[in-house]
Write an enzyme that holds these catalytic residues in place. Structure first.
Site, PDB file in Angstrom:
ATOM      1  N   ASP A   1      33.091  34.008  29.459  1.00 17.41           N
ATOM      2  CA  ASP A   1      32.477  33.430  30.585  1.00 17.41           C
ATOM      3  C   ASP A   1      33.194  34.295  31.690  1.00 17.41           C
ATOM      4  O   ASP A   1      34.099  32.434  32.367  1.00 17.41           O
ATOM      5  CB  ASP A   1      31.544  32.121  30.611  1.00 17.41           C
TER       6      ASP A   1
ATOM      7  N   ASP B   1      30.300  39.643  36.040  1.00 21.11           N
ATOM      8  CA  ASP B   1      29.952  38.003  35.217  1.00 21.11           C
ATOM      9  C   ASP B   1      29.568  38.252  34.073  1.00 21.11           C
ATOM     10  O   ASP B   1      28.588  38.862  33.446  1.00 21.11           O
ATOM     11  CB  ASP B   1      28.948  36.516  35.887  1.00 21.11           C
TER      12      ASP B   1
END
Ligand SMILES: *[C@@H]1O[C@H](CO)[C@@H](O)[C@H](O)[C@H]1NC(C)=O
Ligand SMILES: *[C@@H]1O[C@H](CO)[C@@H](O)[C@H](O)[C@H]1NC(C)=O
Ligand SMILES: *[C@@H]1O[C@H](CO)[C@@H](O)[C@H](O)[C@H]1NC(C)=O
Ligand SMILES: *[C@@H]1O[C@H](CO)[C@@H](O)[C@H](O)[C@H]1NC(C)=O
Ligand SMILES: *[C@@H]1O[C@H](CO)[C@@H](O)[C@H](O)[C@H]1NC(C)=O
Ligand SMILES: *[C@@H]1O[C@H](CO)[C@@H](O)[C@H](O)[C@H]1NC(C)=O
Ligand SMILES: *[C@@H]1O[C@H](CO)[C@@H](O)[C@H](O)[C@H]1NC(C)=O
Ligand SMILES: *[C@@H]1O[C@H](CO)[C@@H](O)[C@H](O)[C@H]1NC(C)=O
Ligand SMILES: *[C@@H]1O[C@H](CO)[C@@H](O)[C@H](O)[C@H]1NC(C)=O
Ligand SMILES: *[C@@H]1O[C@H](CO)[C@@H](O)[C@H](O)[C@H]1NC(C)=O
Ligand SMILES: *[C@@H]1O[C@H](CO)[C@@H](O)[C@H](O)[C@H]1NC(C)=O
Ligand SMILES: *[C@@H]1O[C@H](CO)[C@@H](O)[C@H](O)[C@H]1NC(C)=O
EC number: 3.4.23.24
Length: 472
Positions: A98, A303
């Site tokens: 992430d 992201d």
């Protein structure tokens, strides 16, 4: 409840939640085991494994009269995971990579014991593994609480500690990570963003502090030169994250680089928190025309922990108008009659004048009711009240992305999808190797912060930006 502040971290896994949340899921792993190549000193490659989730989203809803229930079936979607062995017993956990958060955490043994297994936990110990801290002789606890909350409201609660980890044949000693004894997230996460969004710093109003997170630890131990990495989210079998270097074989065209910007234009002294770059224009195009959705200056967060994307509400509305989408109250989403209607339409994202196209259909999915009836091709884009957009894997899977956390630069080029194992790796020592500055150097900030959404009527703008493109 337990979390006093939910700020910028909040949206980081929101779209994942749409995908994986409480839903029944199964996946098949028709990929190679994650492995690591240490090609030379000072960088390393992790081959991410992909998990395809063929999940069912069960939505219960009561409209006051009838009880409405539907199963949602998505196409196979993906998120990117790496396997890590932790502690003296090499407990293996699979964690989601992430770029949108900064803490590394895994499930503790307690979560997986029926006695402690919270009835509402969606963590799957069989799929993602767990870490048994009590039985690791190398583990030390910090006796500091782990309190994480993501934008989809999922939480991870437990404590921090340090232990040795193996990623294939590399060992990194005394890595900081959290051990959750409660979570309603689906998997553990390795956040590789800025230390400024660590939960100990971000969420702790009294006595907040930063600790050395995974990318910084690799630098501290001399494994890489600079807190930097390159992501190649190939959907088929070659996804990888290369820490400390760029692989020039993995992209085509120029590797344009963009300064990472703060999320708040008015405070020049605000520290950088998220991997966000300046977006000027969003448009839709097909072979014959380009329709501007909005332009100006707005931060776009890159992201990898978001599966699809999140746009401000206004963008979602303009999009719905331009694509003639229908709103479904039950789903609270827009949809097209079927996915073939939007097949030849592309988003164009212009970062500092450089254009990147991304197929609109990557942001939609077929929806079937439980009885097998087809509703349509439903938008998977989250709407938010935020003044920034989040581009997740739907965008990034077509891109090669290089992040330099020390000099706050992000570079993007189209991926070179190839099954070839040829590499042309260049270590990041100073600047991003072969990074090209766009001629437009105006970035989001105190002088450039307005973003205009175009009106809801579909109009072909006579002005179509005549800009350089990132393609070859
Ligand atoms: C580590 O793995 C790489 C790639 O699998 C291999 O070439 C290298 O020899 C390994 N190093 C050690 C010390 O085992
Ligand atoms: C854990 O993995 C390391 C590195 O692969 C290996 O040297 C060690 O023997 C393993 N320990 C156990 C208990 O399997
Ligand atoms: C699980 O969810 C149910 C329904 O929302 C709630 O009543 C119950 O308290 C929850 N259990 C735990 C342990 O959180
Ligand atoms: C996760 O748990 C927290 C704390 O119990 C709760 O507030 C939140 O609504 C839960 N989220 C989901 C998606 O279950
Ligand atoms: C979870 O960890 C916290 C912090 O160490 C502790 O206070 C709590 O009792 C633990 N809960 C369980 C169920 O183990
Ligand atoms: C917040 O800071 C205090 C004081 O340093 C510390 O005791 C506590 O564990 C911290 N909490 C978190 C969530 O890091
Ligand atoms: C844990 O403790 C070590 C040693 O004091 C410290 O270096 C590290 O920053 C701490 N980690 C966390 C997450 O608090
Ligand atoms: C793309 O990959 C192929 C196969 O490895 C290679 O021949 C080609 O040179 C690469 N293209 C670029 C621009 O690096
Ligand atoms: C795509 O092109 C056709 C003409 O071929 C045009 O009528 C249509 O409105 C365009 N749609 C979009 C969304 O660009
Ligand atoms: C928009 O969609 C509606 C309902 O699906 C349809 O009746 C109408 O013809 C469409 N309009 C255009 C311009 O495609
Ligand atoms: C919804 O999906 C679940 C999981 O496959 C299934 O067990 C259930 O029967 C489905 N519900 C209906 C009404 O089809
Ligand atoms: C941006 O470009 C202009 C014109 O090329 C130049 O004068 C200016 O110094 C540049 N600004 C920055 C911050 O690089």
């Amino acid at each position: 409840m337990l979390v006093p502040l939910v700020l910028l971290l909040t949206t980081s896994v929101s779209a994942i939640k749409q995908e994986f949340g409480n839903y029944i899921e199964e996946y098949y792993n028709d990929y190679d085991d994650e492995y690591l190549d240490e090609i030379e000193n000072r960088f390393f490659v992790l081959h991410a494994k992909k998990r395809f989730h063929e999940q069912l989203n069960k939505r219960d809803y009561d409209d006051g009269d009838d009880y409405f229930e539907s199963n949602m079936t998505f196409n196979s979607r993906l998120a990117f995971f790496i396997d890590i062995e932790i502690g003296s017993n090499n407990d293996t956990v699979s964690v989601l990579v992430d770029t949108g958060s900064s803490d590394f955490w895994v499930a503790g043994y307690g979560i997986c014991e029926s006695e402690f297994y919270y009835e509402n936990s969606t963590y799957d110990c069989y799929d993602y593994g767990y870490f048994d801290a009590d039985n690791s002789s190398t583990f030390t606890s910090n006796n500091t609480e782990l309190l994480l909350e993501y934008g989809d409201t999922t939480v991870a609660i437990g404590y921090f500690g340090q232990d040795d980890i193996n990623i294939s044949n590399i060992t990194v000693n005394d890595v900081n990570f959290g051990i959750a004894n409660f979570t309603n997230a689906t998997s553990g996460i390795i956040g590789i963003g800025y230390e400024t969004t660590e939960s100990t710093y971000f969420f702790n109003t009294t006595g907040s502090y930063k600790y050395i997170n995974f990318p910084e630890k690799l630098v501290e131990d001399g494994i890489i030169n600079k807190a930097s990495y390159s992501l190649y989210l190939d959907e088929y079998d070659n996804a990888e994250i290369l820490f400390g270097a760029v692989d020039h074989e993995k992209y085509i065209g120029k590797l344009y680089q963009y300064p990472i910007v703060t999320m708040n234009s008015s405070d020049i002294n605000e520290p950088i928190t998220r991997i966000a770059i300046t977006l000027n224009t969003i448009s839709l195009s097909n072979d014959t025309e380009e329709l501007i959705i909005g332009d100006g200056y707005i931060p776009a967060v890159l992201d990898s922990g978001t599966t699809i994307a999140s746009f401000p509400e206004s963008i979602s509305e303009v999009l719905a108008n331009l694509l003639n989408l229908t709103y479904d109250y039950d789903l609270d989403s827009y949809y097209a009659e079927n996915c073939s209607e939007i097949e030849d339409i592309y988003f164009n994202f212009y970062f500092q004048g450089i254009q990147y196209t991304s197929p609109v259909v990557s942001y939609f999915a077929d929806f079937f009711y439980e009885n097998g009836d087809y509703l349509g091709c439903v938008s998977q884009i989250s709407s938010s009240d935020d003044d920034f957009i989040i581009l997740g894997d739907s965008f990034l899977r077509d891109m090669y992305m290089v992040i330099d956390l020390e000099d706050n630069m992000a570079a993007l080029a189209y991926s070179n999808f190839t099954n070839s194992s040829i590499s042309d790796i260049e270590v990041i020592i100073d600047e991003i190797p072969s990074g090209v500055n766009p001629s437009n150097n105006k970035t989001f900030g105190p002088d450039n912060f307005l973003f205009t959404y175009y009106d809801s009527e579909p109009v072909t703008k006579s002005y179509v930006p005549n800009l350089a493109t990132a393609s070859v």
